[in-house]
Scaffold this active site. Structure first.
Site, PDB file in Angstrom:
ATOM      1  N   ASP A 149     -10.535   4.057  -1.276  1.00 18.14           N
ATOM      2  CA  ASP A 149     -11.137   3.032  -0.407  1.00 18.14           C
ATOM      3  C   ASP A 149     -12.670   2.968  -0.511  1.00 18.14           C
ATOM      4  O   ASP A 149     -13.340   3.992  -0.563  1.00 18.14           O
ATOM      5  CB  ASP A 149     -10.799   3.318   1.056  1.00 18.14           C
ATOM      6  CG  ASP A 149      -9.319   3.162   1.337  1.00 18.14           C
ATOM      7  OD1 ASP A 149      -8.526   3.092   0.372  1.00 18.14           O
ATOM      8  OD2 ASP A 149      -8.952   3.112   2.519  1.00 18.14           O
ATOM      9  N   ASP A 188       0.835  -1.199   0.000  1.00 23.82           N
ATOM     10  CA  ASP A 188       0.000   0.000   0.000  1.00 23.82           C
ATOM     11  C   ASP A 188       0.877   1.259   0.000  1.00 23.82           C
ATOM     12  O   ASP A 188       1.656   1.480   0.936  1.00 23.82           O
ATOM     13  CB  ASP A 188      -0.883  -0.070   1.263  1.00 23.82           C
ATOM     14  CG  ASP A 188      -2.024   0.915   1.238  1.00 23.82           C
ATOM     15  OD1 ASP A 188      -2.032   1.783   0.360  1.00 23.82           O
ATOM     16  OD2 ASP A 188      -2.897   0.806   2.113  1.00 23.82           O
TER      17      ASP A 188
HETATM   18  C1  GLA Z   1      -5.423   2.208   2.850  1.00 26.36           C
HETATM   19  C2  GLA Z   1      -5.953   1.079   1.971  1.00 26.36           C
HETATM   20  C3  GLA Z   1      -7.013   0.309   2.749  1.00 26.36           C
HETATM   21  C4  GLA Z   1      -6.390  -0.247   4.034  1.00 26.36           C
HETATM   22  C5  GLA Z   1      -5.803   0.886   4.854  1.00 26.36           C
HETATM   23  C6  GLA Z   1      -4.998   0.373   6.054  1.00 26.36           C
HETATM   24  O1  GLA Z   1      -6.400   3.176   3.116  1.00 26.36           O
HETATM   25  O2  GLA Z   1      -6.494   1.583   0.783  1.00 26.36           O
HETATM   26  O3  GLA Z   1      -7.520  -0.763   1.955  1.00 26.36           O
HETATM   27  O4  GLA Z   1      -5.412  -1.192   3.711  1.00 26.36           O
HETATM   28  O5  GLA Z   1      -4.913   1.689   4.078  1.00 26.36           O
HETATM   29  O6  GLA Z   1      -4.392   1.390   6.788  1.00 26.36           O
END
Ligand code: GLA
Length: 399
Positions: free
Chosen positions: A225, A154
């Site tokens: 997200d 990520d």
């Molecule tokens: C980001 C990702 C999410 C999750 C969070 C965890 O926002 O897009 O899917 O993994 O980080 O902190």
């Protein structure tokens, strides 16, 4: 004088190693790892930063008992918040919520499932935990030693590193730095010789679908997200139109995880998510508490006819064939999955008509309703049905 023994031993060793790889069915970090869209569970949508070892074990147990494993869900993925500190040698350790990651991996594997984990190319993850920046190979080796089979990587604070290099003022440089960061972990995973699905998470910036496979991605997030509400899910899901040419066996567009069972949508709306993700050939990662599923949630996550659309061997991502929201996915053997969505949720539901010629069929067709689990018999020309508000009717059609 010839000495056959060492040569024999060398061949024996070669075949033994080859057999290990063949018996696992795949090479390390290759497209064969994700011939169909990966299926499993991820801790984030429900547990966020509260997830513990016990929750992950309970998810693994429930995946078996509920029948999800038999339906194809195999990855048990720990998202952000497992990370503890590095030791003096720089090795990452889990925090106190995860006392023994190797033991957890063994437990998950003992159920015939696979373990997934999460990190960032930056110094910190999105939750502010330890990332892999400067420790990529070391972390990949650690994950392999724990038995990790899937890594979600990520971007998070790597954006700060890009800023430090003034990449925010130079789009070409930003792209090159981001690609280099993902490629670095891809190569580190390869060097472990353990098959590990590589899931890129950088929210779809810089058209990741165009270069995801080149940096070793088996899947890549295409958007920001998801949240457990219809607006978020529908915006993400219906906006995938046009990305279909970038997906295929080994490399998939990822419109984020499922929210089914988390309580923020109606059953019809959750059926919309399951159907749309299946038409999109999206990874199916459940995001609810698997140990507390009601019958409705199970009936949606476990609809094997819809899962079969997602997992169809042709691996074609479906497309919107238009108005208003009719989506089509070609299936192996000439059949087609067609989903009719009633995406407007504040109007009266009105009948929608599907003309078979619009989905490539002339004359009579056979059809089956994949949510009603009912054959519709032989149909001519068109099919008219009232689709519930925010809901879907999903058909399989064949000659
Ligand atoms: C980001 C990702 C999410 C999750 C969070 C965890 O926002 O897009 O899917 O993994 O980080 O902190």
């Amino acid at each position: 004088m010839r000495c056959p023994a060492p040569r024999f031993l060398a061949w024996f060793a070669f075949f033994a190693v080859a057999l290990i790889y063949v018996s696992r069915g795949v090479k390390a970090q290759s497209p064969e790892l994700a011939v169909t869209p990966p299926m499993g569970w991820n801790s984030w949508n429900h547990f966020k930063e509260k997830v513990t070892d016990a929750d992950v074990r309970a998810a693994a147990d429930a995946m078996v008992v509920s029948g999800m494993k038999d339906a194809g869900y195999v990855y048990v993925n720990i998202d952000d918040s497992w990370e503890g500190k590095r030791d003096a040698q720089g090795n990452i350790h889990p925090n106190s919520k995860f006392p023994d990651m190797k033991a957890l991996g063994d437990y998950v594997h003992s159920k015939g499932l696979r373990l997934g984990i999460y990190s960032s190319p930056g110094p910190k993850t999105c939750g502010g935990y330890e990332g892999s920046f400067g420790h990529e190979q070391q972390d990949a080796n650690t994950y392999a030693s724990w038995g990790v089979d899937f890594l979600k990587y990520d971007l998070c604070s790597y954006m700060d590193i890009m800023k430090l290099h003034d990449a925010h003022q130079d789009p070409q440089k930003a792209l090159a730095m981001m690609q280099a960061a993902y490629r670095k972990m891809h190569e580190a995973l390869i060097a472990t010789h353990r098959p590990i699905v590589f899931s890129l998470c950088q929210y779809g910036v810089d058209s990741v679908w165009e270069w995801g496979p080149q940096v070793g991605g088996n899947m890549w997030r295409t958007t920001d997200d998801i949240s457990d509400n219809y607006r978020s899910m529908a915006l993400i899901g219906f906006s995938q139109a046009g990305l279909e040419k970038f997906a295929g066996p080994g490399h998939w567009n990822d419109p984020d995880m499922l929210e089914i069972g988390n309580g923020g949508m109606t059953a019809d709306q959750y059926r919309t998510q399951m159907s749309l993700w299946a038409i999109l050939a999206a990874p199916l990662l459940a995001g609810n508490d698997l140990s507390k599923m009601d019958e409705m949630t199970k009936s949606i996550l476990l609809n094997k006819e819809v899962i079969a659309v997602d997992q169809d061997k042709l691996g074609i991502q479906g497309s919107r064939i238009g108005p208003p929201q009719i989506w089509l996915k070609p299936l192996i053997g000439g059949a087609k999955a067609v989903a009719l969505f009633n995406y407007v949720i504040d109007d009266e539901a009105e009948p929608l008509s599907l003309k078979f010629k619009d989905v490539g069929f002339t004359g009579q067709v056979h059809a089956r309703d994949l949510w009603a689990h009912r054959d519709l018999g032989v149909l001519h020309d068109s099919y008219t049905v009232t689709v519930p508000q925010g809901g879907v009717v999903m058909l399989k059609i064949w000659k």
